[in-house]
Design a protein around this motif. Structure first.
Motif, PDB file in Angstrom:
ATOM      1  N   VAL A 157      -0.666   7.238   6.453  1.00 44.66           N
ATOM      2  CA  VAL A 157      -0.707   6.681   5.388  1.00 44.66           C
ATOM      3  C   VAL A 157      -0.608   5.048   5.623  1.00 44.66           C
ATOM      4  CG1 VAL A 157       0.353   8.614   4.139  1.00 44.66           C
ATOM      5  CG2 VAL A 157       1.754   6.677   4.876  1.00 44.66           C
ATOM      6  N   LEU A 158      -0.675   4.729   6.717  1.00 46.25           N
ATOM      7  CA  LEU A 158      -0.686   3.228   7.109  1.00 46.25           C
ATOM      8  C   LEU A 158      -2.333   2.818   7.343  1.00 46.25           C
ATOM      9  CD1 LEU A 158       2.165   3.438   9.594  1.00 46.25           C
ATOM     10  CD2 LEU A 158       2.179   2.960   6.949  1.00 46.25           C
ATOM     11  N   ARG A 159      -2.592   1.909   6.505  1.00 44.15           N
ATOM     12  CA  ARG A 159      -4.128   1.281   6.788  1.00 44.15           C
ATOM     13  C   ARG A 159      -4.238  -0.177   6.992  1.00 44.15           C
ATOM     14  NH1 ARG A 159      -8.654   2.575   2.351  1.00 44.15           N
ATOM     15  NH2 ARG A 159     -10.543   1.377   3.249  1.00 44.15           N
ATOM     16  N   PRO A 160      -4.573  -0.238   8.399  1.00 38.41           N
ATOM     17  CA  PRO A 160      -4.411  -1.692   9.003  1.00 38.41           C
ATOM     18  C   PRO A 160      -5.475  -2.715   8.141  1.00 38.41           C
ATOM     19  CG  PRO A 160      -4.364  -0.132  10.762  1.00 38.41           C
ATOM     20  CD  PRO A 160      -4.842   0.620   9.494  1.00 38.41           C
ATOM     21  N   ILE A 161      -4.975  -3.748   7.961  1.00 39.92           N
ATOM     22  CA  ILE A 161      -5.965  -4.730   7.263  1.00 39.92           C
ATOM     23  C   ILE A 161      -6.244  -6.023   7.856  1.00 39.92           C
ATOM     24  CG2 ILE A 161      -6.368  -6.368   5.020  1.00 39.92           C
ATOM     25  CD1 ILE A 161      -6.452  -3.165   4.511  1.00 39.92           C
ATOM     26  N   VAL A 162      -5.224  -6.264   8.452  1.00 37.81           N
ATOM     27  CA  VAL A 162      -5.151  -7.876   9.487  1.00 37.81           C
ATOM     28  C   VAL A 162      -4.414  -7.373  10.688  1.00 37.81           C
ATOM     29  CG1 VAL A 162      -4.472 -10.058   9.805  1.00 37.81           C
ATOM     30  CG2 VAL A 162      -5.239  -9.387   7.709  1.00 37.81           C
ATOM     31  N   THR A 163      -4.886  -7.470  11.831  1.00 39.72           N
ATOM     32  CA  THR A 163      -4.310  -7.090  12.935  1.00 39.72           C
ATOM     33  C   THR A 163      -3.435  -8.376  13.568  1.00 39.72           C
ATOM     34  OG1 THR A 163      -6.285  -8.019  14.383  1.00 39.72           O
ATOM     35  CG2 THR A 163      -6.391  -5.603  13.693  1.00 39.72           C
ATOM     36  N   GLY A 189       5.686  -7.359  10.731  1.00 33.89           N
ATOM     37  CA  GLY A 189       4.477  -6.971   9.819  1.00 33.89           C
ATOM     38  C   GLY A 189       4.743  -7.050   8.354  1.00 33.89           C
ATOM     39  N   VAL A 190       3.429  -7.304   7.591  1.00 39.36           N
ATOM     40  CA  VAL A 190       3.621  -7.259   6.152  1.00 39.36           C
ATOM     41  C   VAL A 190       2.896  -5.980   5.773  1.00 39.36           C
ATOM     42  CG1 VAL A 190       2.543  -8.384   4.079  1.00 39.36           C
ATOM     43  CG2 VAL A 190       2.978  -9.744   5.976  1.00 39.36           C
ATOM     44  N   PHE A 191       3.582  -5.192   4.596  1.00 41.62           N
ATOM     45  CA  PHE A 191       3.129  -3.911   4.231  1.00 41.62           C
ATOM     46  C   PHE A 191       2.883  -4.205   2.670  1.00 41.62           C
ATOM     47  CE2 PHE A 191       5.679  -3.454   8.018  1.00 41.62           C
ATOM     48  CZ  PHE A 191       4.734  -2.320   8.881  1.00 41.62           C
ATOM     49  N   LEU A 192       1.629  -3.786   2.374  1.00 40.60           N
ATOM     50  CA  LEU A 192       1.223  -3.858   0.821  1.00 40.60           C
ATOM     51  C   LEU A 192       1.401  -2.667   0.185  1.00 40.60           C
ATOM     52  CD1 LEU A 192      -1.924  -6.128   1.342  1.00 40.60           C
ATOM     53  CD2 LEU A 192       0.384  -6.855   1.106  1.00 40.60           C
ATOM     54  N   VAL A 193       1.889  -2.541  -0.930  1.00 41.72           N
ATOM     55  CA  VAL A 193       2.243  -1.125  -1.499  1.00 41.72           C
ATOM     56  C   VAL A 193       1.928  -1.163  -2.875  1.00 41.72           C
ATOM     57  CG1 VAL A 193       4.244  -0.720   0.273  1.00 41.72           C
ATOM     58  CG2 VAL A 193       4.582  -1.981  -2.172  1.00 41.72           C
ATOM     59  N   GLY A 194       1.915  -0.221  -3.604  1.00 41.49           N
ATOM     60  CA  GLY A 194       1.515   0.040  -4.975  1.00 41.49           C
ATOM     61  C   GLY A 194       0.292   0.279  -5.498  1.00 41.49           C
ATOM     62  N   GLY A 195       0.221   0.852  -6.525  1.00 45.66           N
ATOM     63  CA  GLY A 195      -1.074   1.465  -7.162  1.00 45.66           C
ATOM     64  C   GLY A 195      -2.362   0.330  -7.095  1.00 45.66           C
ATOM     65  N   HIS A 217     -11.554  -2.963  -0.477  1.00 43.32           N
ATOM     66  CA  HIS A 217     -12.177  -4.257  -0.385  1.00 43.32           C
ATOM     67  C   HIS A 217     -11.500  -5.582   0.071  1.00 43.32           C
ATOM     68  CE1 HIS A 217     -14.414  -1.752  -3.418  1.00 43.32           C
ATOM     69  NE2 HIS A 217     -13.315  -1.341  -4.027  1.00 43.32           N
ATOM     70  N   LEU A 218     -10.145  -5.227   0.500  1.00 39.92           N
ATOM     71  CA  LEU A 218      -9.543  -6.426   1.014  1.00 39.92           C
ATOM     72  C   LEU A 218     -10.257  -7.157   2.027  1.00 39.92           C
ATOM     73  CD1 LEU A 218      -5.786  -4.987   0.973  1.00 39.92           C
ATOM     74  CD2 LEU A 218      -6.869  -6.497  -0.641  1.00 39.92           C
ATOM     75  N   GLN A 219     -10.595  -6.281   3.153  1.00 39.36           N
ATOM     76  CA  GLN A 219     -11.589  -6.861   4.169  1.00 39.36           C
ATOM     77  C   GLN A 219     -12.747  -7.773   3.905  1.00 39.36           C
ATOM     78  OE1 GLN A 219     -11.269  -3.544   6.786  1.00 39.36           O
ATOM     79  NE2 GLN A 219      -9.846  -4.352   7.928  1.00 39.36           N
ATOM     80  N   MET A 263      -0.440 -17.969  11.637  1.00 37.12           N
ATOM     81  CA  MET A 263      -0.668 -16.940  10.947  1.00 37.12           C
ATOM     82  C   MET A 263      -1.028 -15.470  11.307  1.00 37.12           C
ATOM     83  SD  MET A 263       0.823 -18.065   7.965  1.00 37.12           S
ATOM     84  CE  MET A 263       0.464 -16.742   7.002  1.00 37.12           C
ATOM     85  N   GLN A 264      -1.948 -15.526  12.672  1.00 41.02           N
ATOM     86  CA  GLN A 264      -2.176 -14.671  13.357  1.00 41.02           C
ATOM     87  C   GLN A 264      -1.217 -13.786  13.920  1.00 41.02           C
ATOM     88  OE1 GLN A 264      -5.667 -15.362  15.739  1.00 41.02           O
ATOM     89  NE2 GLN A 264      -5.867 -17.173  14.933  1.00 41.02           N
ATOM     90  N   ASN A 265       0.390 -14.244  13.918  1.00 43.01           N
ATOM     91  CA  ASN A 265       1.232 -13.438  14.418  1.00 43.01           C
ATOM     92  C   ASN A 265       1.769 -12.380  13.466  1.00 43.01           C
ATOM     93  OD1 ASN A 265       2.345 -14.930  16.753  1.00 43.01           O
ATOM     94  ND2 ASN A 265       2.185 -16.653  15.463  1.00 43.01           N
ATOM     95  N   PHE A 266       1.095 -12.520  12.146  1.00 42.77           N
ATOM     96  CA  PHE A 266       1.506 -11.388  11.124  1.00 42.77           C
ATOM     97  C   PHE A 266       0.551 -10.262  10.996  1.00 42.77           C
ATOM     98  CE2 PHE A 266       3.227 -15.875   9.754  1.00 42.77           C
ATOM     99  CZ  PHE A 266       4.562 -15.488  10.211  1.00 42.77           C
ATOM    100  N   PRO A 267       0.684  -9.171  11.370  1.00 43.32           N
ATOM    101  CA  PRO A 267      -0.206  -7.981  10.972  1.00 43.32           C
ATOM    102  C   PRO A 267      -0.011  -7.613   9.379  1.00 43.32           C
ATOM    103  CG  PRO A 267       1.454  -7.165  12.325  1.00 43.32           C
ATOM    104  CD  PRO A 267       1.672  -8.761  12.417  1.00 43.32           C
ATOM    105  N   VAL A 268      -0.952  -7.141   8.733  1.00 45.45           N
ATOM    106  CA  VAL A 268      -1.025  -6.906   7.415  1.00 45.45           C
ATOM    107  C   VAL A 268      -1.361  -5.198   7.245  1.00 45.45           C
ATOM    108  CG1 VAL A 268      -1.528  -7.114   4.905  1.00 45.45           C
ATOM    109  CG2 VAL A 268      -1.236  -9.176   6.706  1.00 45.45           C
ATOM    110  N   THR A 269      -0.855  -4.329   6.696  1.00 40.43           N
ATOM    111  CA  THR A 269      -0.988  -3.063   6.567  1.00 40.43           C
ATOM    112  C   THR A 269      -0.911  -2.481   5.085  1.00 40.43           C
ATOM    113  OG1 THR A 269      -0.329  -2.669   9.110  1.00 40.43           O
ATOM    114  CG2 THR A 269      -0.223  -0.617   7.333  1.00 40.43           C
ATOM    115  N   VAL A 270      -1.705  -1.717   4.766  1.00 41.24           N
ATOM    116  CA  VAL A 270      -1.527  -1.060   3.063  1.00 41.24           C
ATOM    117  C   VAL A 270      -0.885   0.184   3.623  1.00 41.24           C
ATOM    118  CG1 VAL A 270      -2.736  -0.350   1.351  1.00 41.24           C
ATOM    119  CG2 VAL A 270      -3.511  -2.427   2.227  1.00 41.24           C
TER     120      VAL A 270
END
Length: 324
Positions: free
Chosen positions: A121-127, A263-269, A277-279, A297-304
C-alpha cells in the motif's frame, strides 16, 4: 453473524468529514470482516454510529476503543472541523463499554500507523536516501480537508503531535496564485491551504480557472477527476496541474518545518485519487523548489499510502501502546 470474544478486542473508528470507518482489532491487527463504512449524513452524531456498529456486531464487548476525528482534540475532546460533531472520552466509554478509551486527531492516527502497513500500500513518489529508525516523519492528509502531523520516535515511544495545518495561509509564488488566493478567500474571508488542497478545493481551483477564462463553470471534484482520467476536459487537466504544484509547494514548506528525514507520507482520499498524476504534473519539482535549499530537499522521500483504513490501524497501534 460471527461471535466475537468478550473483552479482548478493540473498537477503532476513523471519522472523516464525509464517512466514518469502524472496525475491530486484535492487538494491532484489524479484523477484515469487521470493517464497516457509514455515511455521516445519515446519523445525528458519532455515538449513534458506534452504537449501530456494536449492534451489528452482535453487541460485541470491547476492551478498548479509540477514535480518530478530522479536527482538533483538546483536553480529551475531539471537535470535527467540517462536521457538526464532537466526542469526549466519557461519551466514547458509554457508547462502547470499553475500559480504555482514546481520542486522536485523524492525522495523529495516520502517524501511529507508520511501520505497521504492508509494503503493497506504499507508493513511492519522490525518492530519497535511507534514514535511521529514529528519524522524524511527516504525514500529510488531503481529503475533505487538509492537515499534517509530524511523527517523532522518542525514548518514551512514538510521539505524534496534533496540528491544524490546513488553516494556515496559502503560499503565493506567482501572480496567478495571488489571484487564486483572492478568489478562494471569498469562501471564509481568508485564503487557507484547505480552501485549495481538499476535495472542495479542487472544485474552487476549477471554478477559478473558469473565471480567469471568462467561462465560469462549477464541476464536482469527482467529475473533474473523471474528466482528467478520460482526457475529455482540458480545464480539468489544468486544474489538476495547478493543484499538484501547490500541494508540492505546501508539502515542501512543511518538510522544512519538521525535517522528516524518515519520509513524507501522503494520505487521504484526494491524495489517492491524485497519486497517478503526482509525478507527471510536477509534484517533485514544486516540492524541491526552495532556492538554495533545493538540493537539501532531496533528503526527504515522499510516499503515498494507498490504504483507506490506515487510520484504523493507527488507532489500534495507539491502544496497544497505551496498554504497554
Amino acid at each position: 453473524m460471527t461471535t466475537r470474544p468478550t473483552n479482548r478486542l478493540s473498537l477503532v473508528a476513523d471519522i472523516g468529514g464525509t464517512n466514518t470507518r469502524v472496525a475491530l482489532a486484535e492487538g494491532v491487527r484489524l479484523l477484515p470482516d469487521s470493517i464497516r463504512r457509514y455515511s455521516n449524513a445519515k446519523y445525528p452524531g458519532l455515538e449513534t454510529v458506534l452504537r449501530t456498529y456494536i449492534a451489528e456486531e452482535g453487541g460485541v464487548d470491547c476492551a478498548g476503543a479509540c477514535v480518530a476525528v478530522a479536527g482538533p482534540v483538546r483536553d480529551g475532546v475531539g471537535i470535527m472541523t467540517n462536521l457538526d460533531w464532537a466526542m469526549d472520552k466519557a461519551t466514547l466509554a458509554r457508547a462502547t463499554g470499553a475500559e480504555t478509551v482514546a481520542i486522536l486527531n485523524d492525522l495523529q492516527a495516520q502517524g501511529h500507523a507508520l511501520g505497521h502497513l504492508d509494503d503493497s500500500v506504499l507508493r513511492p513518489i519522490v525518492t530519497g536516501p535511507d534514514a535511521g529508525p529514529s528519524a522524524a516523519k511527516l504525514v500529510i492528509g488531503v481529503g475533505t480537508g487538509f492537515n499534517a502531523a509530524p511523527v517523532f520516535e522518542t525514548a518514551a515511544g512514538r510521539l505524534v503531535t496534533p496540528a491544524e495545518c490546513g488553516h494556515a495561509n496559502l503560499p503565493i509564488r506567482t501572480e496567478a496564485e495571488l489571484r487564486l488566493c483572492k478568489f478562494v478567500e471569498t469562501a471564509h474571508g481568508f485564503p487557507a491551504v484547505e480552501d485549495v488542497l481538499s476535495g472542495r478545493g479542487l472544485e474552487r481551483v476549477y471554478a477559478f480557472l473558469g473565471a480567469e477564462a471568462n467561462d465560469p463553470t462549477e464541476v464536482a471534484a469527482a467529475d473533474i477527476m473523471t474528466a482528467l482520467t478520460n482526457g475529455t476536459d482540458p480545464r480539468a487537466t489544468q486544474a489538476a496541474q495547478l493543484f499538484v504544484r501547490i500541494l508540492g509547494t505546501v508539502a515542501g514548506n512543511l518538510s522544512l518545518n519538521f525535517l522528516p528525514f524518515g519520509g513524507v507520507f501522503l494520505v487521504g482520499g484526494v491524495t489517492r485519487a491524485f497519486a497517478p498524476h503526482l509525478q507527471t504534473f510536477g509534484f517533485a519539482e514544486a516540492f524541491r523548489d526552495k532556492g538554495r535549499f533545493a538540493g537539501f530537499m532531496q533528503n526527504f522521500p515522499v510516499t503515498v499510502i494507498e490504504d483507506d483504513y490506515a487510520a484504523l490501524t493507527g488507532c489500534a497501534t495507539h491502544l496497544v501502546a497505551l496498554s504497554a
